[in-house]
Enzyme design. Structure first.
Site, PDB file in Angstrom:
ATOM      1  N   SER A 178       0.854  -1.188   0.000  1.00 51.45           N
ATOM      2  CA  SER A 178       0.000   0.000   0.000  1.00 51.45           C
ATOM      3  C   SER A 178       0.886   1.232   0.000  1.00 51.45           C
ATOM      4  O   SER A 178       1.984   1.223   0.566  1.00 51.45           O
ATOM      5  CB  SER A 178      -0.897   0.015   1.242  1.00 51.45           C
ATOM      6  OG  SER A 178      -1.609   1.248   1.340  1.00 51.45           O
ATOM      7  N   TYR A 200      -1.939  -0.405  10.194  1.00 51.89           N
ATOM      8  CA  TYR A 200      -2.057  -0.797   8.789  1.00 51.89           C
ATOM      9  C   TYR A 200      -0.783  -0.423   8.041  1.00 51.89           C
ATOM     10  O   TYR A 200      -0.212  -1.237   7.301  1.00 51.89           O
ATOM     11  CB  TYR A 200      -3.269  -0.119   8.155  1.00 51.89           C
ATOM     12  CG  TYR A 200      -3.484  -0.499   6.711  1.00 51.89           C
ATOM     13  CD1 TYR A 200      -4.010  -1.748   6.374  1.00 51.89           C
ATOM     14  CD2 TYR A 200      -3.153   0.376   5.680  1.00 51.89           C
ATOM     15  CE1 TYR A 200      -4.202  -2.109   5.043  1.00 51.89           C
ATOM     16  CE2 TYR A 200      -3.336   0.027   4.358  1.00 51.89           C
ATOM     17  CZ  TYR A 200      -3.863  -1.205   4.042  1.00 51.89           C
ATOM     18  OH  TYR A 200      -4.049  -1.568   2.718  1.00 51.89           O
TER      19      TYR A 200
END
Length: 269
Positions: free
Chosen positions: A131, A144
């Site tokens: 990501s 995350y």
């Protein structure tokens, strides 16, 4: 020419589903995975295998089943992942462990399961979906960011360790895309009286706006095909909004405190 066999974790929805549909349209033999096949009785876009990336034994069984059927795995796309938000201080630690189990341990289990087969083939490609958030510590998304950042670093090491076997590794870091990740994301509760309550609430709203306004996940699928077709795949690829990708360039050239200030202004903190 024999069609390449592609295995995509988290293939039943979102980015994984888009990758599977696109690669199948380009002539690949595509297999996706999902934790519960019973939840997708009418799924006919490509073959689905039942597999939970948190279960090493289940992974071994699913990979063995696929090898028995097709004789090979040419490309693994580690796409399965979960979102998690919250102030780190107030995020239950068991939820932190769950996030790392899916986003970091899961892809490593998958790599360990397919690498012996790719080594025997003397060729293979593993694409780990990370990501853009994994390149920086984002407020209220720090866990995350950490899980995806860790996967990126592990991929760099795996790439060097397996190069002599004919196996290639790359990461693909998407920005915000229009998927259902927000609905499945774990949100640490906004606690009454918490010093984080107001800024966390505001940041959550901004995060959800970004996902709602995200780009078509088919763009990620196009990038996956580009990586598959590359003679010498790069270490890292990014796909997403221009400003999200540009933010990574800014992180490289700006002093840390200046970049931190930009992030805090973006999230109105």
């Amino acid at each position: 020419m024999e069609r390449k066999v592609v295995l995509i974790t988290g293939g039943s929805s979102g980015i994984g589903k888009s990758i599977g549909i696109y690669l199948k349209s380009k002539g690949f033999k595509v297999f996706g995975t999902t934790r519960k096949l019973d939840n997708y009785p009418g799924f006919n876009h490509f073959d689905l295998l039942e597999l939970d990336v948190r279960d090493p034994k289940g992974i071994e069984q699913a990979v063995s089943k696929l090898i028995s059927k097709e004789g090979r795995i040419d490309v693994l796309v580690n796409n399965a992942g979960i979102g998690i938000t919250g102030p780190i201080e107030e995020t239950p630690h068991d939820e932190i462990l769950k996030a790392f189990d899916t986003n970091f341990n899961g892809p490593l289990h998958m790599c360990k399961a397919v690498l012996p087969h790719m080594r025997n083939q003397n060729q293979g490609l593993i694409i780990n979906i990370t990501s853009i958030a994994g390149y920086m510590g984002l407020p209220y998304r720090g866990i995350y960011s950490a899980s995806k950042g860790a996967l990126g670093l592990a991929t760099e090491a795996l790439r060097m360790e397996t190069k002599s076997f004919g196996v290639h590794f790359s990461t693909l870091a998407p920005g915000d895309f229009a998927t259902n990740i927000a609905s499945g994301r774990y949100h640490a509760p906004i606690l009454e009286g918490s010093p984080y309550a107001l800024p966390y609430d505001k940041t959550l709203a901004i995060m959800n706006e970004h996902v709602d306004a995200g780009k078509d996940p088919m763009l990620v699928a196009h990038m996956v095909l580009r990586i598959i077709n590359a003679k010498k795949p790069k270490v890292h690829y990014k796909v997403g909004d221009f400003m999200q990708k540009f933010s990574l360039f800014l992180k490289k050239i700006l002093p840390d405190k200046v970049y931190e200030k930009l992030l805090m202004n973006h999230y109105k903190l």
